[in-house]
Motif scaffolding. Structure first.
Motif, PDB file in Angstrom:
ATOM      1  N   LYS A 145      -3.326  20.185 -16.176  1.00  9.97           N
ATOM      2  CA  LYS A 145      -3.069  21.460 -16.851  1.00  9.97           C
ATOM      3  C   LYS A 145      -1.746  22.072 -16.413  1.00  9.97           C
ATOM      4  O   LYS A 145      -1.031  22.677 -17.218  1.00  9.97           O
ATOM      5  CB  LYS A 145      -4.213  22.421 -16.556  1.00  9.97           C
ATOM      6  CG  LYS A 145      -4.091  23.763 -17.245  1.00  9.97           C
ATOM      7  CD  LYS A 145      -5.260  24.668 -16.887  1.00  9.97           C
ATOM      8  CE  LYS A 145      -5.104  26.033 -17.534  1.00  9.97           C
ATOM      9  NZ  LYS A 145      -6.209  26.944 -17.152  1.00  9.97           N
ATOM     10  N   VAL A 177      -5.583  19.519 -22.387  1.00  6.95           N
ATOM     11  CA  VAL A 177      -7.053  19.512 -22.440  1.00  6.95           C
ATOM     12  C   VAL A 177      -7.500  20.870 -22.965  1.00  6.95           C
ATOM     13  O   VAL A 177      -7.591  21.833 -22.205  1.00  6.95           O
ATOM     14  CB  VAL A 177      -7.654  19.247 -21.044  1.00  6.95           C
ATOM     15  CG1 VAL A 177      -9.176  19.194 -21.124  1.00  6.95           C
ATOM     16  CG2 VAL A 177      -7.095  17.952 -20.457  1.00  6.95           C
ATOM     17  N   ARG A 182     -12.138  19.358 -10.278  1.00  9.68           N
ATOM     18  CA  ARG A 182     -11.384  20.493 -10.807  1.00  9.68           C
ATOM     19  C   ARG A 182      -9.912  20.408 -10.412  1.00  9.68           C
ATOM     20  O   ARG A 182      -9.032  20.729 -11.211  1.00  9.68           O
ATOM     21  CB  ARG A 182     -11.989  21.812 -10.309  1.00  9.68           C
ATOM     22  CG  ARG A 182     -11.267  23.041 -10.819  1.00  9.68           C
ATOM     23  CD  ARG A 182     -11.902  24.321 -10.334  1.00  9.68           C
ATOM     24  NE  ARG A 182     -13.100  24.649 -11.061  1.00  9.68           N
ATOM     25  CZ  ARG A 182     -13.114  25.235 -12.249  1.00  9.68           C
ATOM     26  NH1 ARG A 182     -11.968  25.523 -12.860  1.00  9.68           N
ATOM     27  NH2 ARG A 182     -14.247  25.521 -12.842  1.00  9.68           N
ATOM     28  N   GLU A 222     -11.208  23.070 -21.485  1.00 11.63           N
ATOM     29  CA  GLU A 222     -11.209  22.710 -20.063  1.00 11.63           C
ATOM     30  C   GLU A 222     -12.604  22.814 -19.452  1.00 11.63           C
ATOM     31  O   GLU A 222     -13.053  21.914 -18.743  1.00 11.63           O
ATOM     32  CB  GLU A 222     -10.242  23.626 -19.310  1.00 11.63           C
ATOM     33  CG  GLU A 222     -10.182  23.365 -17.817  1.00 11.63           C
ATOM     34  CD  GLU A 222      -9.270  24.337 -17.101  1.00 11.63           C
ATOM     35  OE1 GLU A 222      -9.329  24.387 -15.860  1.00 11.63           O
ATOM     36  OE2 GLU A 222      -8.505  25.055 -17.779  1.00 11.63           O
ATOM     37  N   GLU A 223     -13.295  23.911 -19.727  1.00 14.45           N
ATOM     38  CA  GLU A 223     -14.620  24.129 -19.137  1.00 14.45           C
ATOM     39  C   GLU A 223     -15.616  23.069 -19.602  1.00 14.45           C
ATOM     40  O   GLU A 223     -16.384  22.514 -18.809  1.00 14.45           O
ATOM     41  CB  GLU A 223     -15.121  25.525 -19.507  1.00 14.45           C
ATOM     42  CG  GLU A 223     -16.347  25.975 -18.743  1.00 14.45           C
ATOM     43  CD  GLU A 223     -16.043  26.427 -17.319  1.00 14.45           C
ATOM     44  OE1 GLU A 223     -16.985  26.765 -16.597  1.00 14.45           O
ATOM     45  OE2 GLU A 223     -14.854  26.427 -16.939  1.00 14.45           O
ATOM     46  N   LEU A 276      -8.053  17.980 -12.690  1.00 11.87           N
ATOM     47  CA  LEU A 276      -7.760  18.532 -14.013  1.00 11.87           C
ATOM     48  C   LEU A 276      -6.681  19.603 -13.916  1.00 11.87           C
ATOM     49  O   LEU A 276      -5.864  19.753 -14.834  1.00 11.87           O
ATOM     50  CB  LEU A 276      -9.032  19.109 -14.633  1.00 11.87           C
ATOM     51  CG  LEU A 276      -8.889  19.601 -16.082  1.00 11.87           C
ATOM     52  CD1 LEU A 276      -8.453  18.462 -16.995  1.00 11.87           C
ATOM     53  CD2 LEU A 276     -10.179  20.215 -16.589  1.00 11.87           C
ATOM     54  N   TYR A 277      -6.662  20.340 -12.827  1.00 11.16           N
ATOM     55  CA  TYR A 277      -5.633  21.366 -12.630  1.00 11.16           C
ATOM     56  C   TYR A 277      -4.237  20.748 -12.609  1.00 11.16           C
ATOM     57  O   TYR A 277      -3.279  21.320 -13.133  1.00 11.16           O
ATOM     58  CB  TYR A 277      -5.894  22.125 -11.335  1.00 11.16           C
ATOM     59  CG  TYR A 277      -4.776  23.054 -10.934  1.00 11.16           C
ATOM     60  CD1 TYR A 277      -4.524  24.234 -11.634  1.00 11.16           C
ATOM     61  CD2 TYR A 277      -3.956  22.754  -9.847  1.00 11.16           C
ATOM     62  CE1 TYR A 277      -3.487  25.079 -11.270  1.00 11.16           C
ATOM     63  CE2 TYR A 277      -2.924  23.592  -9.482  1.00 11.16           C
ATOM     64  CZ  TYR A 277      -2.696  24.752 -10.192  1.00 11.16           C
ATOM     65  OH  TYR A 277      -1.676  25.589  -9.833  1.00 11.16           O
TER      66      TYR A 277
END
Length: 272
Positions: free
Chosen positions: A176, A183, A169, A186-187, A172-173
């Motif tokens: 973002k 993306v 996570r 995202e989930e 990916l943060y």
């Protein structure tokens, strides 16, 4: 004469009633003027309260973080510091014209000098300060590299599922934060990568089935399901997990005791 007296009395009564009505009307008008005056005073007071900046109150236990310009791991990046300052502005209801004054005491060392010497003269807004700090100390890793780091992430040997999921996570943060729209789902992407990177084959297949059967499952729920399933597997009796080892032990026991009642006799064992 009697009729004239009666008319006079009726006329006097009529005048009395008119006088009472006029007095009541004057009283009503007086009360209305007082009500309007009171309402005006309340409105003026509210307007005066809105025009006066709210007092900034910083609780003793709410210590704002300092930013020094350090980019060492564990020191906290400029992005986290900016987010914490913006959050403080909202929580403490800091007026926009006072936000710069709140920031200055929390800029230390090189970061303070960067704002002091590199900011355009006359431009002393909060957004300009944040932008300068972001450009100077922000994440410089190419966005493509950040994406690759995310998609290549796998659960390492001896790494817990929770630690693996949290790091996934966080990666990916970082993407973002740089490009919010890079993306879209995202989930969904997080769930897919969590499953693909799991070290245990059986667990990976089980979690794929869970996603397919329950598409509304969140990333956090999927992570917890994987943790629970993994703990259940680890808690299985040893006789169920390792039957071949048990069988081998039985063979050695037979050889050692020489129990001829066992169907597996010494004659059936390979000769040395």
């Amino acid at each position: 004469m009697a009729e004239l007296e009666e008319l006079k009395r009726e006329f006097a009564e009529m005048q009395r009633r008119l006088a009472e009505q006029a007095g009541a009307l004057d009283h009503a008008r007086s009360e209305q003027r007082e009500a309007l005056s009171l309402a005006k005073a309340v409105i003026e007071q509210q307007a005066s309260t809105r025009a006066t900046p709210a007092t900034i109150y910083v609780p003793r236990e709410h210590k704002l973080a300092d930013f020094t310009g350090s980019t060492k791991p564990g020191d906290g990046g400029v992005e986290e510091w900016i987010l914490s300052m913006k959050s403080a502005f909202r929580v403490m209801k800091v007026p926009e014209e006072d936000q710069v004054e709140l920031i200055k005491p929390h800029l230390k060392g090189e970061a303070r000098d960067t704002v002091r010497f590199m900011l355009t003269e006359g431009d002393n807004s909060v957004e300009s300060i944040f932008k300068l700090l972001q450009e100077t100390y922000g994440d410089k890793v190419p966005i493509g590299t950040r994406l690759k780091d995310f998609y290549d992430r796998k659960q390492a040997p001896a790494e817990t599922i929770r630690a693996y999921a949290y790091d996934l996570r966080e990666r990916l943060y970082k993407v973002k934060r740089r490009e919010p729209g890079r993306v879209p789902d995202e989930e969904g992407v997080l769930k897919e990568q969590l499953v693909l990177g799991l070290r245990d084959d059986l667990l990976r297949r089980e979690m794929k089935r869970r996603i397919k059967e329950e598409q509304s499952l969140t990333f956090a729920q999927l992570m917890q399901d994987a943790i629970t399933w993994s703990e259940e597997e680890e808690a299985q009796p040893e006789s169920i997990l390792k039957p071949p080892v048990r069988a081998k032990a039985a063979v050695h026991t037979t050889v050692a005791t020489g129990d001829t009642s066992s169907p597996l006799t010494l004659e059936k064992l390979p000769t040395q």
